[in-house]
Design a protein around this motif. Sequence first.
Motif, PDB file in Angstrom:
ATOM      1  N   THR A 110      -8.338 -12.781   0.855  1.00 49.72           N
ATOM      2  CA  THR A 110      -7.489 -11.715   0.334  1.00 49.72           C
ATOM      3  C   THR A 110      -7.321 -11.857  -1.174  1.00 49.72           C
ATOM      4  OG1 THR A 110      -6.261 -11.757   2.426  1.00 49.72           O
ATOM      5  CG2 THR A 110      -5.250 -10.575   0.597  1.00 49.72           C
ATOM      6  N   GLU A 111      -7.189 -10.738  -1.868  1.00 52.44           N
ATOM      7  CA  GLU A 111      -6.920 -10.782  -3.308  1.00 52.44           C
ATOM      8  C   GLU A 111      -5.677 -11.644  -3.567  1.00 52.44           C
ATOM      9  OE1 GLU A 111      -6.581  -7.222  -5.492  1.00 52.44           O
ATOM     10  OE2 GLU A 111      -8.637  -6.561  -5.138  1.00 52.44           O
ATOM     11  N   GLY A 112      -5.769 -12.517  -4.559  1.00 54.59           N
ATOM     12  CA  GLY A 112      -4.666 -13.404  -4.883  1.00 54.59           C
ATOM     13  C   GLY A 112      -4.800 -14.778  -4.258  1.00 54.59           C
ATOM     14  N   ASP A 113      -5.718 -14.943  -3.284  1.00 52.43           N
ATOM     15  CA  ASP A 113      -5.909 -16.245  -2.654  1.00 52.43           C
ATOM     16  C   ASP A 113      -6.448 -17.254  -3.666  1.00 52.43           C
ATOM     17  OD1 ASP A 113      -5.025 -15.419  -0.224  1.00 52.43           O
ATOM     18  OD2 ASP A 113      -7.001 -15.268   0.721  1.00 52.43           O
ATOM     19  N   ALA A 114      -6.090 -18.511  -3.463  1.00 47.32           N
ATOM     20  CA  ALA A 114      -6.650 -19.610  -4.249  1.00 47.32           C
ATOM     21  C   ALA A 114      -7.726 -20.277  -3.405  1.00 47.32           C
ATOM     22  CB  ALA A 114      -5.563 -20.611  -4.622  1.00 47.32           C
ATOM     23  N   LEU A 115      -8.889 -20.506  -3.992  1.00 45.62           N
ATOM     24  CA  LEU A 115      -9.968 -21.153  -3.249  1.00 45.62           C
ATOM     25  C   LEU A 115     -10.669 -22.168  -4.136  1.00 45.62           C
ATOM     26  CD1 LEU A 115     -13.001 -19.890  -4.160  1.00 45.62           C
ATOM     27  CD2 LEU A 115     -12.065 -17.901  -3.003  1.00 45.62           C
ATOM     28  N   VAL A 116     -11.372 -23.079  -3.484  1.00 51.95           N
ATOM     29  CA  VAL A 116     -12.088 -24.121  -4.207  1.00 51.95           C
ATOM     30  C   VAL A 116     -13.468 -24.287  -3.596  1.00 51.95           C
ATOM     31  CG1 VAL A 116     -11.157 -25.976  -2.757  1.00 51.95           C
ATOM     32  CG2 VAL A 116     -11.980 -26.506  -5.049  1.00 51.95           C
ATOM     33  N   SER A 117     -14.450 -24.495  -4.470  1.00 45.07           N
ATOM     34  CA  SER A 117     -15.821 -24.768  -4.050  1.00 45.07           C
ATOM     35  C   SER A 117     -16.311 -25.976  -4.837  1.00 45.07           C
ATOM     36  CB  SER A 117     -16.736 -23.566  -4.305  1.00 45.07           C
ATOM     37  OG  SER A 117     -18.078 -23.874  -3.972  1.00 45.07           O
ATOM     38  N   ARG A 118     -16.147 -27.122  -4.192  1.00 48.07           N
ATOM     39  CA  ARG A 118     -16.551 -28.379  -4.828  1.00 48.07           C
ATOM     40  C   ARG A 118     -15.886 -28.533  -6.206  1.00 48.07           C
ATOM     41  NH1 ARG A 118     -19.516 -32.436  -1.994  1.00 48.07           N
ATOM     42  NH2 ARG A 118     -20.486 -33.805  -3.526  1.00 48.07           N
ATOM     43  N   LYS A 119     -16.682 -28.414  -7.306  1.00 48.19           N
ATOM     44  CA  LYS A 119     -16.119 -28.657  -8.643  1.00 48.19           C
ATOM     45  C   LYS A 119     -15.462 -27.433  -9.265  1.00 48.19           C
ATOM     46  CE  LYS A 119     -19.991 -30.099 -10.412  1.00 48.19           C
ATOM     47  NZ  LYS A 119     -20.946 -30.594 -11.430  1.00 48.19           N
ATOM     48  N   GLU A 120     -15.627 -26.264  -8.658  1.00 50.91           N
ATOM     49  CA  GLU A 120     -15.068 -25.045  -9.238  1.00 50.91           C
ATOM     50  C   GLU A 120     -13.957 -24.485  -8.349  1.00 50.91           C
ATOM     51  OE1 GLU A 120     -16.188 -24.887 -12.057  1.00 50.91           O
ATOM     52  OE2 GLU A 120     -18.076 -25.949 -11.832  1.00 50.91           O
ATOM     53  N   TYR A 121     -12.999 -23.835  -8.975  1.00 48.67           N
ATOM     54  CA  TYR A 121     -11.906 -23.226  -8.217  1.00 48.67           C
ATOM     55  C   TYR A 121     -11.684 -21.807  -8.719  1.00 48.67           C
ATOM     56  CZ  TYR A 121      -8.935 -24.127 -12.306  1.00 48.67           C
ATOM     57  OH  TYR A 121      -8.398 -24.144 -13.563  1.00 48.67           O
ATOM     58  N   ALA A 122     -10.900 -21.057  -7.964  1.00 46.78           N
ATOM     59  CA  ALA A 122     -10.665 -19.659  -8.347  1.00 46.78           C
ATOM     60  C   ALA A 122      -9.336 -19.174  -7.800  1.00 46.78           C
ATOM     61  CB  ALA A 122     -11.793 -18.770  -7.815  1.00 46.78           C
ATOM     62  N   ARG A 123      -8.791 -18.219  -8.492  1.00 47.52           N
ATOM     63  CA  ARG A 123      -7.738 -17.366  -7.955  1.00 47.52           C
ATOM     64  C   ARG A 123      -8.348 -15.970  -7.893  1.00 47.52           C
ATOM     65  NH1 ARG A 123      -2.598 -17.864  -6.788  1.00 47.52           N
ATOM     66  NH2 ARG A 123      -1.286 -16.029  -6.656  1.00 47.52           N
ATOM     67  N   VAL A 124      -8.483 -15.441  -6.714  1.00 50.12           N
ATOM     68  CA  VAL A 124      -9.229 -14.197  -6.516  1.00 50.12           C
ATOM     69  C   VAL A 124      -8.527 -13.043  -7.231  1.00 50.12           C
ATOM     70  CG1 VAL A 124     -10.210 -12.608  -4.836  1.00 50.12           C
ATOM     71  CG2 VAL A 124     -10.055 -15.039  -4.290  1.00 50.12           C
ATOM     72  N   ARG A 125      -9.130 -12.583  -8.335  1.00 59.24           N
ATOM     73  CA  ARG A 125      -8.560 -11.461  -9.081  1.00 59.24           C
ATOM     74  C   ARG A 125      -9.007 -10.128  -8.492  1.00 59.24           C
ATOM     75  NH1 ARG A 125     -10.726 -13.606 -13.924  1.00 59.24           N
ATOM     76  NH2 ARG A 125     -11.596 -11.534 -14.322  1.00 59.24           N
ATOM     77  N   ALA A 126     -10.249 -10.088  -8.021  1.00 59.86           N
ATOM     78  CA  ALA A 126     -10.780  -8.855  -7.453  1.00 59.86           C
ATOM     79  C   ALA A 126     -11.971  -9.184  -6.570  1.00 59.86           C
ATOM     80  CB  ALA A 126     -11.189  -7.885  -8.556  1.00 59.86           C
ATOM     81  N   MET A 127     -12.245  -8.296  -5.599  1.00 55.55           N
ATOM     82  CA  MET A 127     -13.401  -8.434  -4.717  1.00 55.55           C
ATOM     83  C   MET A 127     -14.102  -7.088  -4.602  1.00 55.55           C
ATOM     84  SD  MET A 127     -12.135 -10.910  -1.594  1.00 55.55           S
ATOM     85  CE  MET A 127     -10.824  -9.792  -1.056  1.00 55.55           C
ATOM     86  N   MET A 128     -15.440  -7.144  -4.585  1.00 56.49           N
ATOM     87  CA  MET A 128     -16.250  -5.938  -4.445  1.00 56.49           C
ATOM     88  C   MET A 128     -17.166  -6.094  -3.239  1.00 56.49           C
ATOM     89  SD  MET A 128     -15.102  -4.594  -7.269  1.00 56.49           S
ATOM     90  CE  MET A 128     -16.159  -3.191  -7.630  1.00 56.49           C
ATOM     91  N   ASN A 129     -17.285  -5.038  -2.424  1.00 55.14           N
ATOM     92  CA  ASN A 129     -18.174  -5.109  -1.270  1.00 55.14           C
ATOM     93  C   ASN A 129     -19.615  -4.792  -1.686  1.00 55.14           C
ATOM     94  OD1 ASN A 129     -18.380  -2.320  -1.508  1.00 55.14           O
ATOM     95  ND2 ASN A 129     -17.084  -1.875   0.259  1.00 55.14           N
ATOM     96  N   ASP A 130     -20.524  -4.706  -0.701  1.00 54.80           N
ATOM     97  CA  ASP A 130     -21.943  -4.511  -1.007  1.00 54.80           C
ATOM     98  C   ASP A 130     -22.235  -3.139  -1.598  1.00 54.80           C
ATOM     99  OD1 ASP A 130     -21.215  -3.790   1.775  1.00 54.80           O
ATOM    100  OD2 ASP A 130     -23.238  -3.002   1.843  1.00 54.80           O
ATOM    101  N   LYS A 131     -21.290  -2.209  -1.509  1.00 50.24           N
ATOM    102  CA  LYS A 131     -21.462  -0.873  -2.089  1.00 50.24           C
ATOM    103  C   LYS A 131     -20.823  -0.762  -3.468  1.00 50.24           C
ATOM    104  CE  LYS A 131     -21.710   1.474   2.399  1.00 50.24           C
ATOM    105  NZ  LYS A 131     -21.694   0.235   3.196  1.00 50.24           N
ATOM    106  N   GLY A 132     -20.310  -1.872  -3.987  1.00 49.06           N
ATOM    107  CA  GLY A 132     -19.676  -1.855  -5.290  1.00 49.06           C
ATOM    108  C   GLY A 132     -18.253  -1.353  -5.270  1.00 49.06           C
ATOM    109  N   GLN A 133     -17.666  -1.211  -4.072  1.00 49.35           N
ATOM    110  CA  GLN A 133     -16.297  -0.725  -3.943  1.00 49.35           C
ATOM    111  C   GLN A 133     -15.323  -1.899  -3.910  1.00 49.35           C
ATOM    112  OE1 GLN A 133     -16.988   1.162  -0.193  1.00 49.35           O
ATOM    113  NE2 GLN A 133     -17.546   3.133  -1.084  1.00 49.35           N
ATOM    114  N   ARG A 134     -14.187  -1.726  -4.551  1.00 53.18           N
ATOM    115  CA  ARG A 134     -13.183  -2.785  -4.559  1.00 53.18           C
ATOM    116  C   ARG A 134     -12.478  -2.846  -3.207  1.00 53.18           C
ATOM    117  NH1 ARG A 134      -9.104  -4.285  -9.521  1.00 53.18           N
ATOM    118  NH2 ARG A 134      -7.999  -6.010  -8.479  1.00 53.18           N
TER     119      ARG A 134
END
Length: 298
Positions: A110-134
């Motif tokens: 979900t937008e706003g989630d905090a996630l981590v991938s090994r050495k990198e982390y993120a706070r999800v600011r936005a997500m786009m699907n395969d059609k380029g839609q938010r």
Amino acid sequence: INHAKAAGVPIIVAINKIDKANADPERIKQQLSELELVPEDWGGDTIYVEVSAKKNVGIEELMELILLQADIMELKADPDMPAQGVIIESKLDRGRGPVATVIVQQGTLTEGDALVSRKEYARVRAMMNDKGQRVEKAGPSMPVEVIGFSNVPQAGMDFMCVEDEKKARSISEYWVRKERERELSKTSKITLEQLYERIKEGGKEFNVIIKGDVHGSVEALSDALLKLSTDDVKLAIIHGSAGAITETDVMLASASDAIILGFKVRPDLRVSELAESEGVDIKLYDVIYDCLLYTSDA
């Protein structure tokens, strides 16, 4: 094919462009059968689907077969848990910063989630699907572009959601330290010199990748190495082909804890550097006897 086999992943073959006048699906099946992908209608266990993406032929059948395979394998996901998945591509976008294409395997991102991938982390600011839609949410099996990473994450790595950005940053910093320690120690995954120690410790199977100047050399070396296997120690050749040692070979060796044996071939500088960073041992030979002697001694 060898990556899928090493990971124990079933293979579905989609033969595309069947709308072309010179299309010959039977020839493709014959060639892939030689690589042990025997079609079900030939008595094998590999699913084949003839498709035309341009003409939209066979696409629904392909989807149905994928869903059937998932049902048979009982592939299920819980959409109500914190999201987990894998990063399938990443890049640095000039306008959006670090961007990663991820596929959710468990839970809901979900937008706003905090996630981590090994050495990198993120706070999800936005997500786009395969059609380029938010989109605001992405459930199991859904691929999305994620904006909000601290740096460009490595493709192929897992990710997971955590309580907050502080926790994600802490995990990221831990892996940065571990990576630095690994680089300083410069320990490789396994070398031929370490085989003897592994055998004494009870090791039973050792993975080998063979690259040669011609197919005949690869086959001869493969047959000779397999004869070195005993009841106590088994050499498993997970990939063998003619041609130079490539980055793909190194990544397969890294994922499978394998040694690469090169016969009359050499890796280029970029491949050598990747092998060193991944801790993959590459041994090069010009005489088959020397390779067999070294391996049997080890």
